[in-house]
Design a protein around this motif. Sequence first.
Motif, PDB file in Angstrom:
ATOM      1  N   PRO A  78     -12.568  28.539  26.241  1.00  9.62           N
ATOM      2  CA  PRO A  78     -13.353  26.997  26.525  1.00  9.62           C
ATOM      3  C   PRO A  78     -12.593  26.232  25.726  1.00  9.62           C
ATOM      4  O   PRO A  78     -12.579  26.449  24.382  1.00  9.62           O
ATOM      5  CB  PRO A  78     -14.756  27.399  26.403  1.00  9.62           C
ATOM      6  N   SER A  79     -12.003  25.494  26.701  1.00  9.83           N
ATOM      7  CA  SER A  79     -11.730  23.993  25.456  1.00  9.83           C
ATOM      8  C   SER A  79     -12.311  23.567  25.031  1.00  9.83           C
ATOM      9  O   SER A  79     -11.142  22.430  23.952  1.00  9.83           O
ATOM     10  CB  SER A  79     -11.064  22.587  26.651  1.00  9.83           C
ATOM     11  N   GLU A  80     -13.658  23.623  24.973  1.00 12.16           N
ATOM     12  CA  GLU A  80     -14.624  23.376  22.846  1.00 12.16           C
ATOM     13  C   GLU A  80     -14.519  22.665  22.079  1.00 12.16           C
ATOM     14  O   GLU A  80     -14.375  23.207  21.504  1.00 12.16           O
ATOM     15  CB  GLU A  80     -15.916  22.952  23.903  1.00 12.16           C
ATOM     16  N   PHE A  81     -14.202  24.473  22.268  1.00 11.64           N
ATOM     17  CA  PHE A  81     -13.157  25.474  20.903  1.00 11.64           C
ATOM     18  C   PHE A  81     -11.695  24.511  20.229  1.00 11.64           C
ATOM     19  O   PHE A  81     -12.213  24.512  18.901  1.00 11.64           O
ATOM     20  CB  PHE A  81     -13.296  26.639  20.713  1.00 11.64           C
ATOM     21  N   ARG A  82     -11.584  23.433  20.820  1.00 11.11           N
ATOM     22  CA  ARG A  82     -10.569  23.249  19.823  1.00 11.11           C
ATOM     23  C   ARG A  82     -11.247  21.637  19.467  1.00 11.11           C
ATOM     24  O   ARG A  82     -10.278  21.767  17.732  1.00 11.11           O
ATOM     25  CB  ARG A  82     -10.414  21.446  21.171  1.00 11.11           C
ATOM     26  N   VAL A  83     -12.618  21.493  19.362  1.00  8.69           N
ATOM     27  CA  VAL A  83     -13.655  21.026  18.242  1.00  8.69           C
ATOM     28  C   VAL A  83     -13.718  21.814  16.667  1.00  8.69           C
ATOM     29  O   VAL A  83     -13.532  20.919  15.665  1.00  8.69           O
ATOM     30  CB  VAL A  83     -14.659  21.038  18.374  1.00  8.69           C
ATOM     31  N   LEU A  84     -13.164  22.953  16.719  1.00  5.76           N
ATOM     32  CA  LEU A  84     -12.877  23.530  15.293  1.00  5.76           C
ATOM     33  C   LEU A  84     -11.808  22.959  14.934  1.00  5.76           C
ATOM     34  O   LEU A  84     -11.720  22.898  12.941  1.00  5.76           O
ATOM     35  CB  LEU A  84     -12.553  25.207  15.570  1.00  5.76           C
ATOM     36  N   LEU A  85     -10.970  22.556  15.314  1.00  7.60           N
ATOM     37  CA  LEU A  85      -9.630  21.532  14.761  1.00  7.60           C
ATOM     38  C   LEU A  85     -10.029  20.556  14.058  1.00  7.60           C
ATOM     39  O   LEU A  85      -9.628  20.941  12.801  1.00  7.60           O
ATOM     40  CB  LEU A  85      -8.997  21.115  15.459  1.00  7.60           C
TER      41      LEU A  85
ATOM     42  N   ALA B 251     -21.336  21.950  30.023  1.00  3.37           N
ATOM     43  CA  ALA B 251     -20.785  22.164  29.173  1.00  3.37           C
ATOM     44  C   ALA B 251     -21.402  23.770  28.782  1.00  3.37           C
ATOM     45  O   ALA B 251     -22.294  23.649  28.117  1.00  3.37           O
ATOM     46  CB  ALA B 251     -20.362  21.585  28.146  1.00  3.37           C
ATOM     47  N   ILE B 252     -20.748  24.192  27.846  1.00  3.84           N
ATOM     48  CA  ILE B 252     -20.870  25.494  27.565  1.00  3.84           C
ATOM     49  C   ILE B 252     -22.021  25.478  26.028  1.00  3.84           C
ATOM     50  O   ILE B 252     -22.724  26.273  26.360  1.00  3.84           O
ATOM     51  CB  ILE B 252     -19.868  27.064  27.273  1.00  3.84           C
ATOM     52  N   LEU B 253     -21.765  24.667  25.756  1.00  4.15           N
ATOM     53  CA  LEU B 253     -22.799  24.572  24.477  1.00  4.15           C
ATOM     54  C   LEU B 253     -23.685  23.135  24.462  1.00  4.15           C
ATOM     55  O   LEU B 253     -24.269  22.991  23.184  1.00  4.15           O
ATOM     56  CB  LEU B 253     -21.358  24.471  23.299  1.00  4.15           C
ATOM     57  N   SER B 254     -24.033  23.173  25.742  1.00  6.82           N
ATOM     58  CA  SER B 254     -24.854  22.153  26.089  1.00  6.82           C
ATOM     59  C   SER B 254     -26.596  21.839  25.536  1.00  6.82           C
ATOM     60  O   SER B 254     -26.649  24.057  25.978  1.00  6.82           O
ATOM     61  CB  SER B 254     -24.297  21.331  26.868  1.00  6.82           C
ATOM     62  N   GLY B 255     -27.610  21.315  25.893  1.00  8.36           N
ATOM     63  CA  GLY B 255     -28.729  21.727  26.021  1.00  8.36           C
ATOM     64  C   GLY B 255     -29.820  21.947  25.073  1.00  8.36           C
ATOM     65  O   GLY B 255     -30.910  21.768  24.816  1.00  8.36           O
ATOM     66  N   HIS B 256     -29.056  20.791  23.844  1.00  8.29           N
ATOM     67  CA  HIS B 256     -29.546  20.529  22.324  1.00  8.29           C
ATOM     68  C   HIS B 256     -29.298  19.171  22.246  1.00  8.29           C
ATOM     69  O   HIS B 256     -30.037  18.438  21.371  1.00  8.29           O
ATOM     70  CB  HIS B 256     -29.822  21.576  21.235  1.00  8.29           C
ATOM     71  N   GLU B 257     -29.180  18.371  23.637  1.00  2.97           N
ATOM     72  CA  GLU B 257     -28.749  17.053  22.962  1.00  2.97           C
ATOM     73  C   GLU B 257     -29.941  16.178  23.049  1.00  2.97           C
ATOM     74  O   GLU B 257     -29.712  15.175  21.781  1.00  2.97           O
ATOM     75  CB  GLU B 257     -28.094  16.482  24.740  1.00  2.97           C
ATOM     76  N   GLU B 258     -31.088  16.047  22.781  1.00  4.47           N
ATOM     77  CA  GLU B 258     -32.155  15.141  22.615  1.00  4.47           C
ATOM     78  C   GLU B 258     -32.539  15.491  20.920  1.00  4.47           C
ATOM     79  O   GLU B 258     -32.864  14.415  20.735  1.00  4.47           O
ATOM     80  CB  GLU B 258     -33.530  15.776  23.152  1.00  4.47           C
ATOM     81  N   GLN B 259     -32.566  16.937  20.667  1.00 10.72           N
ATOM     82  CA  GLN B 259     -32.252  17.199  19.367  1.00 10.72           C
ATOM     83  C   GLN B 259     -31.864  16.442  17.819  1.00 10.72           C
ATOM     84  O   GLN B 259     -31.382  16.598  17.254  1.00 10.72           O
ATOM     85  CB  GLN B 259     -33.399  18.256  18.405  1.00 10.72           C
ATOM     86  N   SER B 260     -30.607  16.126  18.811  1.00  2.90           N
ATOM     87  CA  SER B 260     -29.285  15.904  18.184  1.00  2.90           C
ATOM     88  C   SER B 260     -29.245  14.520  18.147  1.00  2.90           C
ATOM     89  O   SER B 260     -28.488  14.013  17.009  1.00  2.90           O
ATOM     90  CB  SER B 260     -27.921  16.588  18.584  1.00  2.90           C
ATOM     91  N   VAL B 261     -29.558  13.787  18.549  1.00  2.00           N
ATOM     92  CA  VAL B 261     -29.030  12.360  18.915  1.00  2.00           C
ATOM     93  C   VAL B 261     -29.279  11.406  17.320  1.00  2.00           C
ATOM     94  O   VAL B 261     -28.183  10.437  16.814  1.00  2.00           O
ATOM     95  CB  VAL B 261     -29.552  11.289  19.932  1.00  2.00           C
ATOM     96  N   GLY B 262     -30.238  11.705  16.352  1.00  4.21           N
ATOM     97  CA  GLY B 262     -30.937  10.979  15.684  1.00  4.21           C
ATOM     98  C   GLY B 262     -30.031  11.694  14.282  1.00  4.21           C
ATOM     99  O   GLY B 262     -29.325  10.550  13.752  1.00  4.21           O
ATOM    100  N   TYR B 263     -29.357  12.944  14.347  1.00 10.96           N
ATOM    101  CA  TYR B 263     -28.615  12.921  13.487  1.00 10.96           C
ATOM    102  C   TYR B 263     -27.207  12.267  13.435  1.00 10.96           C
ATOM    103  O   TYR B 263     -26.580  11.717  13.002  1.00 10.96           O
ATOM    104  CB  TYR B 263     -28.111  14.270  13.559  1.00 10.96           C
ATOM    105  N   VAL B 264     -26.879  12.340  15.480  1.00 13.54           N
ATOM    106  CA  VAL B 264     -25.497  11.745  15.786  1.00 13.54           C
ATOM    107  C   VAL B 264     -24.914  10.682  14.783  1.00 13.54           C
ATOM    108  O   VAL B 264     -24.426   9.918  14.621  1.00 13.54           O
ATOM    109  CB  VAL B 264     -25.200  12.283  17.116  1.00 13.54           C
TER     110      VAL B 264
END
Length: 167
Positions: free
Chosen positions: A49-56, A1-14
Motif C-alpha cells: 500500500p502506498s501509505e507505507f511511503r510515510v515510513l521514509l 484508507a487502510i490505516l483509518s478509523g481513529h481520526e477523532e482521537q488523533s486530532v489533538g495530537y496532530v
Amino acid sequence: AILSGHEEQSVGYVEKFSQARKDYLIRTFNRSKKLFPKAVAILKKYNIPSEFRVLLALESGFNANAVSKAGAVGYWQFMDEVAREYGLKIETRVKAPKIKSPKGKKKKQKTETVQLVKTKKVTVTDDRRNFLKSTHAAARYLKDRGRNLNNDWLLIAASYNCGVGNI
C-alpha cells in the motif's frame, strides 16, 4: 484508507505536533515532493500500500545519512544484518591511524614505550544510503512481513519499527 478509523482521537495530537514542529514538517513536506512519487512507484511493484511511503519520513526524515541509537542506517533505517539479508551491500575498511614521530631528540631509554592506537572503521559502501536500492529492499521486507502477519497491514506497520518477533 487502510490505516483509518481513529481520526477523532488523533486530532489533538496532530494539532499540537504541527504547531510545535512546524519547521520540521515544512522541511519534510518539501523533501516528500521529490521522494514520495519514487517510493510509491517501487512499493506498487511489490503490491505494498502506498501509505507505507510515510515510513521514509518517520524513520529517517528523508535523510540518507540518518543513524539511529541502535545503529540502523539510511532512508529506511535498516540494521546491518537485515540490510545484508535483503541484498544491501555494506563494506567497511579499517583506516590506519597516522603515527606521529616525536619531535626533538631525546635521550635513548632502555625500555620502549608502546602506545596503543585506536583504529577507525570507515564505511566505503552502504546501500542503505542509496534511495533506490534501499526502497526496493524495504518493499521486499514489507512483503515478507505480510506473509508472517497474514497481510495485516497495521501489524506490518507496527513490526517495521520493533521487529516481527515483538508483534
